[in-house]
Enzyme design. Structure first.
Site, mmCIF file in Angstrom:
data_model
loop_
_atom_site.group_PDB
_atom_site.id
_atom_site.type_symbol
_atom_site.label_atom_id
_atom_site.label_comp_id
_atom_site.label_asym_id
_atom_site.label_seq_id
_atom_site.Cartn_x
_atom_site.Cartn_y
_atom_site.Cartn_z
ATOM 1 N N HIS A 84 -19.971 -23.537 31.083
ATOM 2 C CA HIS A 84 -21.123 -24.371 30.357
ATOM 3 C C HIS A 84 -21.258 -26.002 30.874
ATOM 4 O O HIS A 84 -20.345 -26.890 31.025
ATOM 5 C CB HIS A 84 -20.763 -24.430 28.279
ATOM 6 C CG HIS A 84 -21.823 -24.719 27.544
ATOM 7 N ND1 HIS A 84 -21.496 -26.257 27.554
ATOM 8 C CD2 HIS A 84 -22.157 -23.691 26.892
ATOM 9 C CE1 HIS A 84 -23.019 -26.392 26.444
ATOM 10 N NE2 HIS A 84 -23.441 -24.873 26.367
ATOM 11 N N ASP B 246 -11.566 -23.810 27.895
ATOM 12 C CA ASP B 246 -13.061 -23.734 26.684
ATOM 13 C C ASP B 246 -12.722 -22.503 26.444
ATOM 14 O O ASP B 246 -13.477 -21.376 27.079
ATOM 15 C CB ASP B 246 -13.971 -23.906 28.143
ATOM 16 C CG ASP B 246 -15.430 -24.218 26.822
ATOM 17 O OD1 ASP B 246 -15.204 -23.541 25.923
ATOM 18 O OD2 ASP B 246 -16.588 -24.104 28.053
ATOM 19 N N GLN C 217 -16.623 -19.275 23.442
ATOM 20 C CA GLN C 217 -17.487 -18.094 23.536
ATOM 21 C C GLN C 217 -15.564 -16.899 22.868
ATOM 22 O O GLN C 217 -15.337 -15.928 21.877
ATOM 23 C CB GLN C 217 -17.657 -17.865 24.538
ATOM 24 C CG GLN C 217 -19.108 -18.367 24.912
ATOM 25 C CD GLN C 217 -20.080 -17.834 23.489
ATOM 26 O OE1 GLN C 217 -19.500 -17.105 22.505
ATOM 27 N NE2 GLN C 217 -20.332 -19.354 23.603
ATOM 28 N N LYS D 91 -19.568 -21.444 15.978
ATOM 29 C CA LYS D 91 -19.380 -19.934 16.417
ATOM 30 C C LYS D 91 -18.365 -18.812 15.697
ATOM 31 O O LYS D 91 -18.362 -18.131 15.852
ATOM 32 C CB LYS D 91 -19.113 -20.827 18.566
ATOM 33 C CG LYS D 91 -20.464 -21.262 18.773
ATOM 34 C CD LYS D 91 -20.156 -20.833 20.408
ATOM 35 C CE LYS D 91 -20.761 -21.740 20.951
ATOM 36 N NZ LYS D 91 -21.295 -22.038 21.255
ATOM 37 N N CYS E 266 -26.987 -23.760 28.895
ATOM 38 C CA CYS E 266 -26.745 -24.706 29.171
ATOM 39 C C CYS E 266 -25.299 -24.742 30.385
ATOM 40 O O CYS E 266 -24.265 -25.213 30.260
ATOM 41 C CB CYS E 266 -25.600 -25.307 27.558
ATOM 42 S SG CYS E 266 -26.657 -25.912 26.529
HETATM 43 C C1 LIG Z 1 -18.324 -21.732 27.023
HETATM 44 C C2 LIG Z 1 -18.937 -22.394 26.014
HETATM 45 N N1 LIG Z 1 -18.312 -24.063 26.422
HETATM 46 C C3 LIG Z 1 -18.492 -25.323 25.275
HETATM 47 C C4 LIG Z 1 -19.635 -24.956 24.067
HETATM 48 C C5 LIG Z 1 -19.942 -25.580 23.426
HETATM 49 O O1 LIG Z 1 -20.169 -26.414 22.567
HETATM 50 P P1 LIG Z 1 -20.327 -26.810 21.327
HETATM 51 O O2 LIG Z 1 -22.414 -27.185 21.449
HETATM 52 O O3 LIG Z 1 -20.365 -26.913 20.097
HETATM 53 O O4 LIG Z 1 -19.450 -27.963 21.869
HETATM 54 C C6 LIG Z 1 -20.831 -23.560 23.994
HETATM 55 C C7 LIG Z 1 -21.360 -23.098 23.787
HETATM 56 O O5 LIG Z 1 -22.560 -23.201 23.916
HETATM 57 C C8 LIG Z 1 -19.181 -22.618 25.346
HETATM 58 O O6 LIG Z 1 -20.845 -20.923 25.316
#
Ligand SMILES: Cc1ncc(COP(=O)(O)O)c(C=O)c1O
Ligand SMILES: Cc1ncc(COP(=O)(O)O)c(C=O)c1O
Lengths: 414, 150, 414, 150
Positions: C130, C208, C211, C234, C372
């Site tokens: 991401h 990370d 998910q 999430k 993203c």
């Molecule tokens: C794999 C992953 N990492 C990071 C994020 C970023 O999360 P957040 O927007 O809550 O910071 C997301 C969410 O879209 C994600 O799916």
């Protein structure tokens, strides 16, 4: 869920109190007397409800959702930005949502501070800053080799303009970061005068409005400030949301702060381009529900009106200063000409912690300590003070209860 | 008010805060330690003198701070005098445990007095005031043991 | 407000759905079919209620409040930290509250990244990150002169271990920052294997978990990760709150990120000392109510149990892959061995945006775009995909509605 | 489904997206501009040829993207042909205004067709798809005016 109305410039406190569910609570089996609004304000029913409703009816992630819930939730989130912009008389592109005033100041330090300041430049703050407006500049000083200068405050707790002139004399100060209202002394600083002075000396100005924005109408254009920051939770809004106002041209010139989703133009493995402000500074999923709650808090206090709020605060503060200064052994810290609803005091031999705890036992919530302004306490020769602070729901009867409570706790120690 | 004061500011605490029994300095010091809590400006300085066999013979403290902090340093003095360093360490543990849990330890007679501080448990932000002297005591004891045995 | 119970390892979806008020809503006069949980999950009634109750009954600022409301609110806030710690099998001192996964990664980049990495060192990420786990490292690269290396993913969407070995061969990689589950491909990465590999090559590992944490029990000790990050929103929790787990010794060695109240030991005008972790990394008033809400969300999903959640997700994903891959012209991106409830697809000549909008018109919420992860899309030769993602409240009937919806929209274009 | 498609994906939009009338390239080009939306990969390339007196005589576009984007570029072609550059600019303004507000402008006959896009207003995230070509048109027109008069 009534929104209190302003009655001829004066505020109907009893009606307002009904809007705040927590004020009906009891503490140690006594009615709650909440005199800690400067730390964080209580929330009106409308704010609590709008947040619950957002999660019950229209919740989804914002931006590019392409489906109905996401579109409606984005509208509400961006609508909150519009409300904040109108509230400060700014453009919506100048409003960045952050967690709190602290993050806003750090954002400026990490972006503007690193990009626009160079070794040899100086940042000036005053002696009465909250740690939030001191520590980030110390960190910047240590990281970037700039200088940090401290503008003195007088014995009554006002900016010492002679010292200010000295601090700016060599024209190396490029940023003045200064509070709009001290969270200990209650002093309002003369922001227009300070801004004119700083601009004339080639410095930009960041104003910490965490306290002031609650009590007075803030017009960033009229004040001509470059940055203005505040927190939602002190403005009768939710935790987890705050605001950075930045002059459009300044924001546009600044590199991003946090990297991630939503703040980019396009991304390849090699490099990325940045979105325009305000999105450049909002990486990742924002505090959506909290921004919506803040928008409603702003509606709520604008429904009451700042004329009424300011008049109420003035009356309360006068009453508090008169009543408390009549208590033998009680010493109020600071007596600026222009001051608002925050009164910090010491009580003879009794430590501020004991004062706070013994007041708490009577249902009266005050704060004690250095109030995140440790060097300021030392400047006034104390380790800690007790602090009573007022909100739109504070009554003069509560101030009388505070005075009576202080008299009673003095007896315990006599 | 008097009733509600009972749970936290017992008479014993108020009295000792106003007129501590062990405030002062020692001439001969075998072990000492300081503690301070920059958050609220509390400062303690403990001094110990030891007889034979790791038994505390003299104690004094200089404490600057709130009533809870002063009284707790002073009552520490009551329980250390004439007692063996090991025993004291176990009382320190029990005191800290009481502040953490709010429960007075059973079968420990020194807690007849120390139980006055049990009410501090409800005020997480005051825990430090109550335990500051006790943490310093632990440090001082470790220093004395090391000096003696090692 | 019933908390759904796990029935013999299998989940009673209908009862769970009753816990989520929004699922009773209609969109375009059709029942809502919410297939966008990977962007953000809906909130159960218990989370909404606990937040409202915190603001109605026990709200004040946390830490050193010395009065009853502040003590109770601090207890609730710190209690939420305990819950998160148990949830991840960590110590409470290892849990830092942040806004979201994005901020957590940036925090590590600004602190660990700046303090522990030096020019000549490298950070490795995978091709399926991401933006939140790519852009901060690009920014660090440009600020610190380190190198950023990209580990390839195979055509089925798994980590290419041959490439990984090459990337680490010269032992200059000091940090591997890698997703635990791709938000596009649905791939779970083999974190234990990756951690063992990275540690053997002298690199720390940031995972990370934005998910993965939603679907599987995460034990940071068992995984032996150095950093683990996720977002509350999430995980059926509030917006504005996220978590950074950091190994205790690492956090202790790191300089602070944001300066301000609550993160300091003591402050003078000249210099400041830092508090111990986790407070060192939590400057200013935190997202108090949101942390409490996250604690309740964790209680809620633990009440359901990860065995049931994982089984449900497996069944749904199998059903979705089977059903969708039967649609002519539909192409699913990625087919890893170990994959979860996220299915991104393209549909012949029909642009993903049109797919999303035309599904929305039928009440079906999916996301479309690069999610993203723009360079990943290009890696698979597409600009954008439509993505359906599943939560604990998703039913296989909803997946059938999705399939039917796709068939209908294809007709519009035929 | 057909009814609910009406508000957003009108037949006109679907038709033009499937079989655009003006797709292609011009041989002689007086003005051109590109637009792209990296967020979703939409790309437009507009080409204009001008006759006397700032009137558009030929138009073509190459558009890569969603149906809304392709159809909007194509219907742009319908309204520019034979019209004066100044007039076109005012149509561009009115089109963007319609997307922003969701309200079809009155007394503008070219909006008999363009009104098909009014429903896009409800989808803030699709505004860019609808307006991409129109923003590019504004750029191309400015370039042509400058080339001619300055
Ligand atoms: C794999 C992953 N990492 C990071 C994020 C970023 O999360 P957040 O927007 O809550 O910071 C997301 C969410 O879209 C994600 O799916
Ligand atoms: C003057 C002032 N500035 C900054 C802050 C920091 O606000 P926050 O903790 O919401 O970031 C405060 C609040 O305590 C304050 O009173």
């Amino acid at each position: 869920m009534s929104v209190a109305t302003a009655l001829s410039g004066c505020l109907d406190v009893e009606r307002i109190r009904e809007d705040f569910p927590i004020l009906a609570e009891r503490v140690h089996d006594k009615p709650l007397v909440y005199l800690d609004s400067a730390a964080s304000a209580q929330k009106p029913r409308v704010v609590i409800d709008v947040m619950a409703r957002a999660m019950e009816k229209q919740y989804a992630n914002v931006h590019r959702g392409l489906h109905w819930l996401s579109e409606r939730c984005s509208d509400a989130y961006e609508g909150a930005r519009d409300k904040v912009a109108r509230f400060l008389n700014a453009e919506r592109e100048e409003i960045v949502f952050v967690r709190n005033a602290t993050e806003a100041i750090n954002l400026v330090s990490y972006t503007f501070g690193h990009a626009a300041l160079e070794p040899g430049n100086a940042v000036a703050v005053s002696q009465m800053e909250h740690h939030a407006n001191l520590v980030p500049w110390q960190m910047l000083r240590d990281a970037r080799g700039i200088e940090l200068r401290i503008v003195k405050v007088t014995e009554c707790g006002e900016i010492d303009f002679d010292d200010l002139a000295q601090v700016f004399a060599d024209r190396r100060v490029k940023l003045l970061a200064i509070t709009h209202m001290s969270n200990v002394l209650g002093t309002y600083t003369p922001v227009e005068r300070l801004v004119a002075f700083a601009h004339a000396h080639g410095a930009q100005v960041l104003v910490d409005g965490a306290q002031a924005v609650v009590h007075r109408r803030v017009d960033v254009r009229a004040l001509d400030v470059d940055f203005y920051v505040f927190s939602g939770h002190k403005l009768y809004g939710p935790t987890g949301i705050g605001v950075l106002y930045g002059r459009r041209t300044l924001l546009q010139s600044m590199p991003p702060f946090l990297g991630g989703g939503d703040m980019i133009g396009s991304v390849s493995y090699e490099r990325s381009t940045w979105a325009e402000p305000p999105y450049r500074f909002e990486a990742g999923t924002p505090a959506i529900v909290e921004a919506i709650g803040l928008g409603t808090a702003i509606d709520y206090i604008q429904g009451i009106g700042f004329d009424a709020i300011a008049a109420h605060e003035r009356a309360l503060t006068d009453h508090a200063l008169r009543t408390l200064s009549g208590i033998p052994g009680l010493k109020i810290i600071g007596n600026a000409q222009d001051r608002g609803g925050i009164v910090a005091f010491t009580l003879n031999q009794i430590h501020a912690h004991d004062v706070a705890t013994l007041l708490d036992k009577q249902g009266i919530a005050v704060r004690a300590g250095h109030h995140c302004a440790e060097p300021l306490a030392h400047r006034f020769g104390v380790d800690s003070t007790a602090r009573a602070s007022f909100g739109i729901y504070t009554t003069s009867a509560e101030i009388d209860l505070l005075a009576a409570g202080i008299e009673r706790l003095k007896k315990v120690f006599s | 008010m008097e009733d509600s004061v009972e749970d936290l500011y017992q008479h014993l605490i108020i009295e000792r805060a106003r007129a501590p029994h062990h405030a002062g300095r020692l001439v001969h010091i075998d072990g000492e330690a300081e503690g301070n809590n920059p958050m609220c400006g509390d400062q303690v300085h403990l001094m110990f003198a030891r007889g034979d066999g790791d038994v505390v013979q003299e104690f004094a403290h200089q404490t600057h701070g709130c009533a809870i902090c002063i009284a707790s340093a002073d009552l520490l003095g009551d329980v250390v005098l004439g007692r063996h360093l090991d025993e004291i360490t176990s009382t320190v543990d029990a005191f800290e445990e009481m502040i953490r849990t709010g429960v007075r330890p059973t079968r420990r007679s020194e807690f007849d007095k120390l139980a006055a501080f049990a009410g501090v448990h409800a005020y997480r932000s005051r825990h430090r005031c109550a335990t500051l002297a006790w943490q310093a005591a632990r440090t001082a004891i470790i220093r004395m043991m090391e000096a003696h045995h090692g």
